[in-house]
Write a protein that holds these residues in place. Structure first.
Motif, PDB file in Angstrom:
ATOM      1  N   LEU A  33      -8.231   6.451   5.114  1.00 30.09           N
ATOM      2  CA  LEU A  33      -7.242   7.517   5.096  1.00 30.09           C
ATOM      3  C   LEU A  33      -7.075   7.990   6.533  1.00 30.09           C
ATOM      4  O   LEU A  33      -8.056   8.347   7.195  1.00 30.09           O
ATOM      5  CB  LEU A  33      -7.697   8.679   4.210  1.00 30.09           C
ATOM      6  N   GLN A  34      -5.835   8.005   7.024  1.00 34.70           N
ATOM      7  CA  GLN A  34      -5.580   8.351   8.417  1.00 34.70           C
ATOM      8  C   GLN A  34      -4.571   9.497   8.519  1.00 34.70           C
ATOM      9  O   GLN A  34      -3.739   9.698   7.621  1.00 34.70           O
ATOM     10  CB  GLN A  34      -5.055   7.128   9.175  1.00 34.70           C
ATOM     11  N   PHE A  35      -4.645  10.237   9.629  1.00 39.19           N
ATOM     12  CA  PHE A  35      -3.752  11.370   9.865  1.00 39.19           C
ATOM     13  C   PHE A  35      -3.161  11.285  11.272  1.00 39.19           C
ATOM     14  O   PHE A  35      -3.858  10.951  12.240  1.00 39.19           O
ATOM     15  CB  PHE A  35      -4.514  12.683   9.709  1.00 39.19           C
ATOM     16  N   ARG A  36      -1.873  11.583  11.369  1.00 40.07           N
ATOM     17  CA  ARG A  36      -1.187  11.665  12.671  1.00 40.07           C
ATOM     18  C   ARG A  36      -0.538  13.038  12.775  1.00 40.07           C
ATOM     19  O   ARG A  36       0.351  13.364  11.975  1.00 40.07           O
ATOM     20  CB  ARG A  36      -0.135  10.565  12.797  1.00 40.07           C
ATOM     21  N   SER A  79      -0.554  -1.181   6.087  1.00 38.24           N
ATOM     22  CA  SER A  79      -0.627   0.276   6.183  1.00 38.24           C
ATOM     23  C   SER A  79       0.561   0.876   5.443  1.00 38.24           C
ATOM     24  O   SER A  79       1.683   0.356   5.513  1.00 38.24           O
ATOM     25  CB  SER A  79      -0.605   0.739   7.639  1.00 38.24           C
ATOM     26  N   ALA A  80       0.297   1.971   4.737  1.00 37.49           N
ATOM     27  CA  ALA A  80       1.380   2.673   4.051  1.00 37.49           C
ATOM     28  C   ALA A  80       2.241   3.424   5.063  1.00 37.49           C
ATOM     29  O   ALA A  80       1.780   3.773   6.162  1.00 37.49           O
ATOM     30  CB  ALA A  80       0.801   3.652   3.035  1.00 37.49           C
ATOM     31  N   TYR A  92      -2.599   5.661   4.159  1.00 36.93           N
ATOM     32  CA  TYR A  92      -3.731   4.771   3.922  1.00 36.93           C
ATOM     33  C   TYR A  92      -3.515   3.502   4.740  1.00 36.93           C
ATOM     34  O   TYR A  92      -2.374   3.027   4.896  1.00 36.93           O
ATOM     35  CB  TYR A  92      -3.855   4.426   2.440  1.00 36.93           C
ATOM     36  N   SER A  93      -4.627   2.941   5.257  1.00 38.22           N
ATOM     37  CA  SER A  93      -4.550   1.722   6.059  1.00 38.22           C
ATOM     38  C   SER A  93      -5.676   0.774   5.639  1.00 38.22           C
ATOM     39  O   SER A  93      -6.846   1.168   5.623  1.00 38.22           O
ATOM     40  CB  SER A  93      -4.658   2.055   7.547  1.00 38.22           C
ATOM     41  N   PHE A  94      -5.293  -0.455   5.313  1.00 35.76           N
ATOM     42  CA  PHE A  94      -6.233  -1.473   4.840  1.00 35.76           C
ATOM     43  C   PHE A  94      -6.400  -2.534   5.919  1.00 35.76           C
ATOM     44  O   PHE A  94      -5.414  -3.076   6.429  1.00 35.76           O
ATOM     45  CB  PHE A  94      -5.688  -2.093   3.561  1.00 35.76           C
ATOM     46  N   LEU A 109       0.853  -1.185   0.000  1.00 38.19           N
ATOM     47  CA  LEU A 109       0.000   0.000   0.000  1.00 38.19           C
ATOM     48  C   LEU A 109       0.892   1.239   0.000  1.00 38.19           C
ATOM     49  O   LEU A 109       1.842   1.334   0.785  1.00 38.19           O
ATOM     50  CB  LEU A 109      -0.900  -0.007   1.235  1.00 38.19           C
ATOM     51  N   THR A 110       0.591   2.173  -0.904  1.00 37.06           N
ATOM     52  CA  THR A 110       1.368   3.405  -1.011  1.00 37.06           C
ATOM     53  C   THR A 110       0.492   4.615  -0.710  1.00 37.06           C
ATOM     54  O   THR A 110      -0.741   4.522  -0.705  1.00 37.06           O
ATOM     55  CB  THR A 110       1.959   3.559  -2.424  1.00 37.06           C
TER      56      THR A 110
END
Length: 267
Positions: free
Chosen positions: A208-211, A258-259, A246-248, A167-168
Motif C-alpha cells: 500500500l503506497q501513498f503520494r 500498480s493500481a 496498491y503496488s504489486f 490491480l484496483t
C-alpha cells in the motif's frame, strides 16, 4: 513455428510430437541437419512476454545464421524456439514455436540476418496457452533442411512468459477528517488462460503506497497480503490530501502492476 518442414523434423528427431501430416519421411528427417550455427538471438527485445485473457500476443525475434557459402539459403528453414527441460520437444507443452519460419536476408555469402514472429494464444485452440506454461523459458533456435534433417542450438538465455495482472484500489470514506481512519480495499487478479477470464491471485504480498498531493513519488505505507480470492483490505490514519494505491512487485509467472492512485481529500 508450424512450418510442415520444421515440425516434421522435430517430430522425427525427438519422437515427442504426434503429427498427422509430415513434409518429409521420418527416416530422412532424422538425418543430420543443415551445417549452420546461430548467434545473437533476441526475443521480444529481451523483455518478458505478457499475455492477457483473449488477445493473441505476437512478438518478434531476431537472430543471425552462419552457413557455408555452398549451402543455399533456400534449402532450409529456421526460427527461434522457447523450450523447457533439458532437451528439445519432450512434450508439446514444453516447446513454443511461431506459425512460420523466419525471414532471412543475406548480408554476405555466409551470413543471414533473420527475423521471425512467435504467437501466444490464450484460447482453446490446439496450440493455445495453458496456465502451467507461465514462467521461465529457455531460448533456442533450429534449422530444418527442406529435404530432411534438423539442426538445434541452445544456450541463448531465458525469457519469462507471464499472465497479465490487474490491480484496483479504493480508499474510503471520501472526504475524511484528519486523524480519522481510512479503509483501503482492492483486488489483485491475473489472466486465466484456460477460462479466458481474470481471477484473483491469492496469498500475494502487495504494497500500500501513498503520494502526497503536489508531489510525484509514492512511498510504501505497509505491505498487505491478498486473500484467497485476491482481495485486499487494510486501514490507515488520514493525515494529508493525496493518493493511495496498491503496488504489486510481480512473480516469475505474473508481471508487476500498480493500481491507479485514488485521491483522498483530508479535511
Amino acid at each position: 513455428m508450424r512450418s510442415r518442414t520444421i515440425v516434421a523434423a522435430v517430430s522425427a528427431v525427438t519422437g515427442a510430437l504426434a503429427l498427422t501430416a509430415l513434409a518429409v519421411p521420418a527416416a530422412e528427417a532424422a538425418t543430420a541437419g543443415p551445417a549452420v550455427t546461430f548467434s545473437a538471438l533476441k526475443v521480444n527485445s529481451g523483455k518478458n512476454i505478457v499475455v492477457g485473457t483473449t488477445t493473441q500476443v505476437t512478438v518478434t525475434a531476431t537472430y543471425t545464421v552462419t552457413k557455408p557459402a555452398s549451402l543455399a539459403a533456400s534449402s532450409f528453414e529456421s526460427g527461434p524456439v522457447l523450450y523447457r527441460g533439458t532437451t528439445l520437444g519432450l512434450d508439446s507443452d514444453d516447446m513454443i514455436l511461431g506459425d512460420d519460419p523466419g525471414t532471412c536476408t543475406a548480408s554476405s555469402s555466409t551470413v543471414l540476418k533473420c527475423t521471425a514472429k512467435i504467437q501466444f494464444r490464450p484460447d482453446s485452440s490446439a496450440d493455445g496457452l495453458v496456465n502451467s506454461q507461465a514462467g521461465s523459458w529457455k531460448l533456442g533456435a533450429l534449422a530444418a533442411a527442406k529435404d530432411g534433417g534438423l539442426t538445434w542450438q541452445a544456450g541463448f538465455g531465458t525469457t519469462k512468459l507471464q499472465r497479465k495482472a490487474t490491480l484496483t484500489v479504493n480508499a474510503s470514506p471520501e472526504p475524511v477528517k484528519k486523524g480519522k481512519t481510512l479503509t483501503v480495499t482492492g483486488k489483485l487478479s491475473r489472466a486465466n488462460w484456460e477460462t479466458n477470464k481474470y481471477a484473483g491471485y491469492a496469498s500475494q504480498p502487495v504494497n500500500l503506497q501513498f503520494r502526497k498531493a503536489g508531489t510525484t513519488t509514492y512511498t510504501t505505507v505497509k505491505t498487505v497480503r491478498t486473500s484467497s480470492t485476491g482481495t485486499l483490505s487494510t486501514t490507515v490514519t488520514a493525515s494529508a490530501d493525496g493518493y493511495y494505491r496498491y503496488s504489486f512487485a510481480g512473480t516469475t509467472t505474473t508481471p508487476a502492476v500498480s493500481a491507479t492512485g485514488d485521491y483522498i481529500d483530508v479535511q
